[in-house]
Design a protein around this motif. Structure first.
Motif, PDB file in Angstrom:
ATOM      1  N   ILE A  95     -12.121   3.818  -2.306  1.00 43.36           N
ATOM      2  CA  ILE A  95     -13.152   3.117  -1.536  1.00 43.36           C
ATOM      3  C   ILE A  95     -13.843   4.141  -0.646  1.00 43.36           C
ATOM      4  O   ILE A  95     -13.198   4.981  -0.018  1.00 43.36           O
ATOM      5  CB  ILE A  95     -12.528   1.987  -0.690  1.00 43.36           C
TER       6      ILE A  95
ATOM      7  N   THR B 280     -10.485  -5.332   5.514  1.00 41.42           N
ATOM      8  CA  THR B 280     -11.260  -6.027   4.478  1.00 41.42           C
ATOM      9  C   THR B 280     -10.341  -6.606   3.409  1.00 41.42           C
ATOM     10  O   THR B 280     -10.535  -7.733   2.944  1.00 41.42           O
ATOM     11  CB  THR B 280     -12.273  -5.067   3.830  1.00 41.42           C
ATOM     12  N   VAL B 281      -9.334  -5.838   2.997  1.00 40.74           N
ATOM     13  CA  VAL B 281      -8.386  -6.300   1.984  1.00 40.74           C
ATOM     14  C   VAL B 281      -7.681  -7.566   2.450  1.00 40.74           C
ATOM     15  O   VAL B 281      -7.562  -8.545   1.703  1.00 40.74           O
ATOM     16  CB  VAL B 281      -7.354  -5.197   1.673  1.00 40.74           C
TER      17      VAL B 281
ATOM     18  N   GLY C 206      -6.540  -2.732  -7.017  1.00 35.83           N
ATOM     19  CA  GLY C 206      -5.664  -2.053  -6.066  1.00 35.83           C
ATOM     20  C   GLY C 206      -5.966  -0.586  -5.839  1.00 35.83           C
ATOM     21  O   GLY C 206      -5.276   0.068  -5.057  1.00 35.83           O
ATOM     22  N   ASP C 207      -7.014  -0.048  -6.470  1.00 35.84           N
ATOM     23  CA  ASP C 207      -7.295   1.386  -6.343  1.00 35.84           C
ATOM     24  C   ASP C 207      -8.074   1.667  -5.054  1.00 35.84           C
ATOM     25  O   ASP C 207      -9.184   2.213  -5.077  1.00 35.84           O
ATOM     26  CB  ASP C 207      -8.073   1.866  -7.564  1.00 35.84           C
ATOM     27  N   ILE C 208      -7.469   1.322  -3.904  1.00 35.91           N
ATOM     28  CA  ILE C 208      -8.202   1.401  -2.639  1.00 35.91           C
ATOM     29  C   ILE C 208      -8.416   2.831  -2.160  1.00 35.91           C
ATOM     30  O   ILE C 208      -9.225   3.076  -1.274  1.00 35.91           O
ATOM     31  CB  ILE C 208      -7.504   0.581  -1.528  1.00 35.91           C
TER      32      ILE C 208
ATOM     33  N   CYS D 162     -14.152   9.380  -0.441  1.00 33.85           N
ATOM     34  CA  CYS D 162     -13.067   8.440  -0.757  1.00 33.85           C
ATOM     35  C   CYS D 162     -12.033   8.405   0.369  1.00 33.85           C
ATOM     36  O   CYS D 162     -11.776   9.417   1.029  1.00 33.85           O
ATOM     37  CB  CYS D 162     -12.370   8.835  -2.052  1.00 33.85           C
TER      38      CYS D 162
ATOM     39  N   VAL E 125       0.857  -1.181   0.000  1.00 34.62           N
ATOM     40  CA  VAL E 125       0.000   0.000   0.000  1.00 34.62           C
ATOM     41  C   VAL E 125       0.893   1.230   0.000  1.00 34.62           C
ATOM     42  O   VAL E 125       1.704   1.416   0.907  1.00 34.62           O
ATOM     43  CB  VAL E 125      -0.935   0.013   1.227  1.00 34.62           C
TER      44      VAL E 125
ATOM     45  N   ALA F  36      -2.723   0.545  -4.063  1.00 35.80           N
ATOM     46  CA  ALA F  36      -2.176  -0.731  -3.626  1.00 35.80           C
ATOM     47  C   ALA F  36      -1.730  -1.543  -4.824  1.00 35.80           C
ATOM     48  O   ALA F  36      -2.328  -1.473  -5.901  1.00 35.80           O
ATOM     49  CB  ALA F  36      -3.205  -1.526  -2.817  1.00 35.80           C
TER      50      ALA F  36
ATOM     51  N   VAL G 273      -9.836   0.000   6.311  1.00 34.00           N
ATOM     52  CA  VAL G 273     -10.071  -0.534   4.962  1.00 34.00           C
ATOM     53  C   VAL G 273      -9.224  -1.787   4.711  1.00 34.00           C
ATOM     54  O   VAL G 273      -9.695  -2.764   4.115  1.00 34.00           O
ATOM     55  CB  VAL G 273      -9.774   0.545   3.907  1.00 34.00           C
ATOM     56  N   LEU G 274      -7.989  -1.761   5.187  1.00 36.43           N
ATOM     57  CA  LEU G 274      -7.103  -2.893   4.954  1.00 36.43           C
ATOM     58  C   LEU G 274      -7.565  -4.156   5.670  1.00 36.43           C
ATOM     59  O   LEU G 274      -7.199  -5.269   5.263  1.00 36.43           O
ATOM     60  CB  LEU G 274      -5.673  -2.545   5.372  1.00 36.43           C
TER      61      LEU G 274
END
Length: 406
Positions: free
Chosen positions: A256, A326-327, A251-253, A271, A226, A234, A323-324
């Motif tokens: 989100i 969830t990733v 990877g366009d986190i 975002c 990231v 990412a 957020v990560l």
């Protein structure tokens, strides 16, 4: 390879010169005998295919290996990929500055330059300037332009890698759909007089991930990097290959939605990048009277131990960590690497706090959360590696040998 493991070429046919080169490059077979055993080819056929690679200048003989028989005899002559026959050029664009380098085929940086170069000046200006940098770097490294076999470039936006064009990049005005490959190849030829070479384009986080994974974590089969700088992105490497999604959007986190009304540079609200990127932290610092305009300014403040910058970076880390979670649950990586301007202790601490709180324990049980090993050179190393893997893939080796008349 397909068919019986190790004994056929791609598509099920006999192994060609490209397959033999791949075996040597990866260390899976480094003598003539080992190549015969790995491919099932006769001694004469192996010799003929190796001869093509020697004539191209891509292989060389190394030192003799250990004697294979207890009765003695001559040691086997090892075969090595000759990384001195060509060089690669690489560039890594950020929103306000860029880096460029000449690299060997094994990834060694032979000459490097960094300087101010704003992507908002547009592709014609930026790519023309990169061509000038490349010409100067080749002279500095003591290599001729004709030795360049390819150019790799990392850009801060989503990329259709097949077409070599960025797609609706929020931080690259004027670049959408632009022919980066054609323009950079042409500018390099105009500047140096060298024949056109292949140009490969990819997202900066993808190439940073590729460079870091290959260099520091080659055994990690699921790797996530990231990058948190002016924006957030990412890169994902699975089984040694970049995962790009169907059209380069993986990877366009940074885009989100995270339940805020903050306006993002992409034009949407809410975002992650609008509240947790280096640019967002810089804006909050500027609003409180601290001079900061970009992620690099925040990096400098963090390095100086600025308390407000550290507090905001930790808060941003918590938002990204949320957020990560969830990733990590979705991808189950072995390594999660934090890189970019904010990748210091305050931000990483914030990431860890929310990540381990929100992610499933099973998803984090074997997870390593680390920071960059290559630093600002990661994108250059990844771009160079991308070019080499493309040019020396077995099917492309055959095409290039035929074009050379070998």
């Amino acid at each position: 390879m397909t068919g019986q493991p190790g004994r056929t070429g791609r598509g099920g046919g006999q192994a060609g010169a490209g397959d033999l080169l791949a075996l040597v490059r990866t260390g899976r077979a480094t003598t003539r005998g080992a190549l015969q055993q790995a491919t099932g080819l006769s001694r004469a056929t192996v010799g003929q295919r190796l001869d093509r690679l020697f004539r191209a200048g891509w292989l060389r003989e190394g030192a003799g290996g250990p004697v294979g028989s207890p009765l003695g005899g001559r040691p086997s002559i090892t075969l090595e990929f000759d990384d001195a026959h060509a060089v690669v050029l690489a560039a890594d664009l950020d929103t306000r500055h860029a880096r460029a380098a000449v690299l060997s085929l094994t990834g060694e940086l032979l000459a490097e330059h960094s300087g101010a170069l704003a992507v908002e000046e547009g592709p014609d200006v930026v790519l023309g300037e990169l061509a000038r940098w490349f010409a100067e770097l080749l002279e500095k490294a003591g290599h001729r332009a004709g030795e360049v076999c390819g150019i790799g470039i990392a850009v801060p936006g989503p990329v259709d890698s097949e077409a070599g064009r960025v797609v609706q990049p929020p931080m690259m005005p004027g670049w959408d759909g632009y022919d980066i490959r054609g323009r950079l190849a042409g500018a390099f030829t105009d500047r140096t007089g060298a024949p056109p070479v292949p140009v490969l384009v990819d997202n900066d986080a993808n190439l940073m991930a590729y460079g870091e994974q290959r260099t520091a974590h080659p055994d990690c089969s699921a790797f996530v990097l990231v990058k948190v700088s002016t924006g957030i992105g990412a890169g994902v490497v699975v089984d040694g290959a970049i995962y790009r999604g169907v059209d380069g959007g993986a990877g366009d986190i940074g885009h989100i939605r995270v339940g805020t009304e903050a306006l993002c540079r992409c034009g949407s609200r809410g975002c992650l990048a609008a509240v947790a990127s280096g640019g967002a932290v810089a804006r909050r610092l500027a609003e409180s009277g601290v001079p900061a305009a970009s992620g690099s300014d925040v990096r400098d403040l963090l390095a100086a131990g600025h308390p407000e910058a550290a507090a905001l970076a930790r808060e941003a880390g918590r938002q990204v960590g949320d957020v990560l979670a969830t990733v990590v649950t979705l991808l189950n990586p072995g390594v999660l690497m934090i890189a970019g301007d904010l990748a210091g202790t305050p931000f990483v601490t914030g990431v860890r706090e929310l990540l381990y709180q929100r992610a499933l324990p099973r998803s984090t049980a074997r997870l390593e959360v680390v920071t960059s090993r290559l630093g600002e050179r990661a994108g250059l190393v990844g771009a160079g590696a991308l070019v080499v893997e493309y040019l020396y893939a077995p099917e492309r080796v055959e095409e290039r040998l035929l074009a050379m008349g070998v």
